[in-house]
Design a protein around this motif. Structure first.
Motif, PDB file in Angstrom:
ATOM      1  N   UNK A   1      -3.671  13.736   7.269  1.00 20.69           N
ATOM      2  CA  UNK A   1      -3.922  14.135   5.900  1.00 20.69           C
ATOM      3  C   UNK A   1      -2.936  13.427   4.971  1.00 20.69           C
ATOM      4  N   UNK A   2      -3.426  12.988   3.829  1.00 25.11           N
ATOM      5  CA  UNK A   2      -2.611  12.279   2.861  1.00 25.11           C
ATOM      6  C   UNK A   2      -1.831  13.278   2.026  1.00 25.11           C
ATOM      7  N   UNK A   3      -0.531  13.006   1.859  1.00 26.63           N
ATOM      8  CA  UNK A   3       0.293  13.860   1.006  1.00 26.63           C
ATOM      9  C   UNK A   3      -0.097  13.648  -0.447  1.00 26.63           C
ATOM     10  N   UNK A   4      -0.296  14.725  -1.178  1.00 29.95           N
ATOM     11  CA  UNK A   4      -0.668  14.619  -2.583  1.00 29.95           C
ATOM     12  C   UNK A   4       0.317  15.375  -3.453  1.00 29.95           C
ATOM     13  N   UNK A   5       1.568  14.990  -3.339  1.00 25.68           N
ATOM     14  CA  UNK A   5       2.591  15.611  -4.166  1.00 25.68           C
ATOM     15  C   UNK A   5       3.024  14.614  -5.235  1.00 25.68           C
ATOM     16  N   UNK A   6       3.880  15.053  -6.126  1.00 31.54           N
ATOM     17  CA  UNK A   6       4.388  14.161  -7.174  1.00 31.54           C
ATOM     18  C   UNK A   6       5.917  14.254  -7.218  1.00 31.54           C
ATOM     19  N   UNK A   7       6.579  13.739  -6.170  1.00 30.51           N
ATOM     20  CA  UNK A   7       8.037  13.820  -6.135  1.00 30.51           C
ATOM     21  C   UNK A   7       8.685  12.802  -7.077  1.00 30.51           C
ATOM     22  N   UNK A   8       9.975  12.884  -7.164  1.00 28.98           N
ATOM     23  CA  UNK A   8      10.761  12.001  -8.030  1.00 28.98           C
ATOM     24  C   UNK A   8      10.546  10.518  -7.713  1.00 28.98           C
ATOM     25  N   UNK A   9      10.312  10.180  -6.445  1.00 24.30           N
ATOM     26  CA  UNK A   9      10.141   8.767  -6.049  1.00 24.30           C
ATOM     27  C   UNK A   9       8.885   8.143  -6.657  1.00 24.30           C
ATOM     28  N   UNK A  10       7.941   8.950  -7.095  1.00 19.89           N
ATOM     29  CA  UNK A  10       6.693   8.430  -7.653  1.00 19.89           C
ATOM     30  C   UNK A  10       6.733   8.289  -9.170  1.00 19.89           C
ATOM     31  N   UNK A  11       7.923   8.445  -9.764  1.00 26.05           N
ATOM     32  CA  UNK A  11       8.050   8.348 -11.214  1.00 26.05           C
ATOM     33  C   UNK A  11       8.909   7.156 -11.610  1.00 26.05           C
ATOM     34  N   UNK A  45       2.640   3.583  -5.299  1.00 23.77           N
ATOM     35  CA  UNK A  45       2.572   3.465  -6.761  1.00 23.77           C
ATOM     36  C   UNK A  45       3.561   4.417  -7.427  1.00 23.77           C
ATOM     37  N   UNK A  46       4.002   4.031  -8.629  1.00 21.47           N
ATOM     38  CA  UNK A  46       4.877   4.889  -9.430  1.00 21.47           C
ATOM     39  C   UNK A  46       4.297   4.977 -10.836  1.00 21.47           C
ATOM     40  N   UNK A  47       4.546   6.101 -11.500  1.00 24.69           N
ATOM     41  CA  UNK A  47       3.948   6.364 -12.808  1.00 24.69           C
ATOM     42  C   UNK A  47       5.013   6.610 -13.866  1.00 24.69           C
ATOM     43  N   UNK A  48       4.801   6.026 -15.035  1.00 18.65           N
ATOM     44  CA  UNK A  48       5.614   6.302 -16.210  1.00 18.65           C
ATOM     45  C   UNK A  48       4.676   6.633 -17.363  1.00 18.65           C
ATOM     46  N   UNK A  49       5.065   7.570 -18.199  1.00 20.12           N
ATOM     47  CA  UNK A  49       4.207   8.016 -19.301  1.00 20.12           C
ATOM     48  C   UNK A  49       4.884   7.777 -20.639  1.00 20.12           C
ATOM     49  N   UNK A  50       4.086   7.337 -21.607  1.00 21.74           N
ATOM     50  CA  UNK A  50       4.560   7.187 -22.978  1.00 21.74           C
ATOM     51  C   UNK A  50       3.518   7.827 -23.891  1.00 21.74           C
ATOM     52  N   UNK A  63       2.248  17.462 -24.199  1.00 22.41           N
ATOM     53  CA  UNK A  63       2.422  17.991 -22.845  1.00 22.41           C
ATOM     54  C   UNK A  63       1.095  18.138 -22.116  1.00 22.41           C
ATOM     55  N   UNK A  64       0.039  18.516 -22.820  1.00 18.16           N
ATOM     56  CA  UNK A  64      -1.288  18.626 -22.204  1.00 18.16           C
ATOM     57  C   UNK A  64      -1.743  17.271 -21.661  1.00 18.16           C
ATOM     58  N   UNK A  65      -1.581  16.231 -22.457  1.00 26.80           N
ATOM     59  CA  UNK A  65      -1.992  14.888 -22.028  1.00 26.80           C
ATOM     60  C   UNK A  65      -1.165  14.453 -20.826  1.00 26.80           C
ATOM     61  N   UNK A  66       0.147  14.646 -20.899  1.00 28.76           N
ATOM     62  CA  UNK A  66       1.010  14.252 -19.780  1.00 28.76           C
ATOM     63  C   UNK A  66       0.679  15.021 -18.514  1.00 28.76           C
ATOM     64  N   UNK A  67       0.414  16.301 -18.648  1.00 27.58           N
ATOM     65  CA  UNK A  67       0.079  17.129 -17.490  1.00 27.58           C
ATOM     66  C   UNK A  67      -1.207  16.642 -16.829  1.00 27.58           C
ATOM     67  N   UNK A  68      -2.230  16.327 -17.627  1.00 25.06           N
ATOM     68  CA  UNK A  68      -3.491  15.839 -17.080  1.00 25.06           C
ATOM     69  C   UNK A  68      -3.335  14.471 -16.425  1.00 25.06           C
ATOM     70  N   UNK A  77      -3.239   8.816  -6.049  1.00 29.13           N
ATOM     71  CA  UNK A  77      -2.166   7.899  -5.660  1.00 29.13           C
ATOM     72  C   UNK A  77      -2.446   7.151  -4.365  1.00 29.13           C
ATOM     73  N   UNK A  78      -3.161   7.761  -3.425  1.00 25.26           N
ATOM     74  CA  UNK A  78      -3.426   7.089  -2.156  1.00 25.26           C
ATOM     75  C   UNK A  78      -4.420   5.946  -2.310  1.00 25.26           C
ATOM     76  N   UNK A  79      -5.215   5.949  -3.382  1.00 23.23           N
ATOM     77  CA  UNK A  79      -6.207   4.900  -3.627  1.00 23.23           C
ATOM     78  C   UNK A  79      -5.648   3.751  -4.460  1.00 23.23           C
ATOM     79  N   UNK A  80      -4.480   3.931  -5.048  1.00 25.77           N
ATOM     80  CA  UNK A  80      -3.923   2.918  -5.954  1.00 25.77           C
ATOM     81  C   UNK A  80      -3.089   1.903  -5.187  1.00 25.77           C
ATOM     82  N   UNK A  81      -3.038   0.650  -5.693  1.00 25.84           N
ATOM     83  CA  UNK A  81      -2.166  -0.349  -5.067  1.00 25.84           C
ATOM     84  C   UNK A  81      -0.699  -0.026  -5.325  1.00 25.84           C
TER      85      UNK A  81
END
Length: 118
Positions: A1-11, A45-50, A63-68, A77-81
């Motif tokens: 099973x693929x992990x689907x969390x959003x830890x610090x390493x993915x930011x 992959x890693x994500x940054x938001x502006x 906050x609503x946009x960032x949360x979504x 994340x598992x499908x992204x390069x």
């Protein structure tokens, strides 16, 4: 099973991380969102938001946009390069419903993946 969390390493956390993406990005854009991406050496992959105050005045709207965006990234994340991605919100994003925003970001993820996978 693929992990689907959003830890610090993915930011993207530091200004250097963001500057690296801004230097020579691959773009995927719509009238409401722009995705900038650049290959990374992390193995995931890693994500940054502006989401600027100029686009959405109230913190609850931003906050609503960032949360979504974070939730959608967490699920896809598992499908992204292996790239660093900066998502920039543009005017008009606040008018989208949650479903419309989810469809939009899904199409931008696909476009970005196609550009990296050929």
């Amino acid at each position: 099973m693929v992990k689907q969390t959003f830890p610090r390493e993915l930011r993207l956390l530091t200004p250097e991380d963001f500057q690296n993406v801004f230097a020579k990005p691959v773009r995927a854009a719509s009238p409401q969102l722009t995705l900038l991406a650049r290959i990374n050496d992390c193995g995931h992959p890693r994500l940054g938001l502006a989401v600027p105050k100029k686009v959405l005045k109230r913190a609850v709207w931003r906050n609503r946009i960032k949360r979504l965006l974070r939730e959608n990234f967490r699920l896809k994340q598992s499908e992204l390069p292996n790239v660093d991605i900066v998502v920039i919100a543009k005017s008009g994003i606040g008018k989208l419903s949650n479903e419309e925003l989810q469809k939009l970001i899904d199409s931008l993820w696909r476009k970005l993946t196609r550009r990296y996978n050929g």
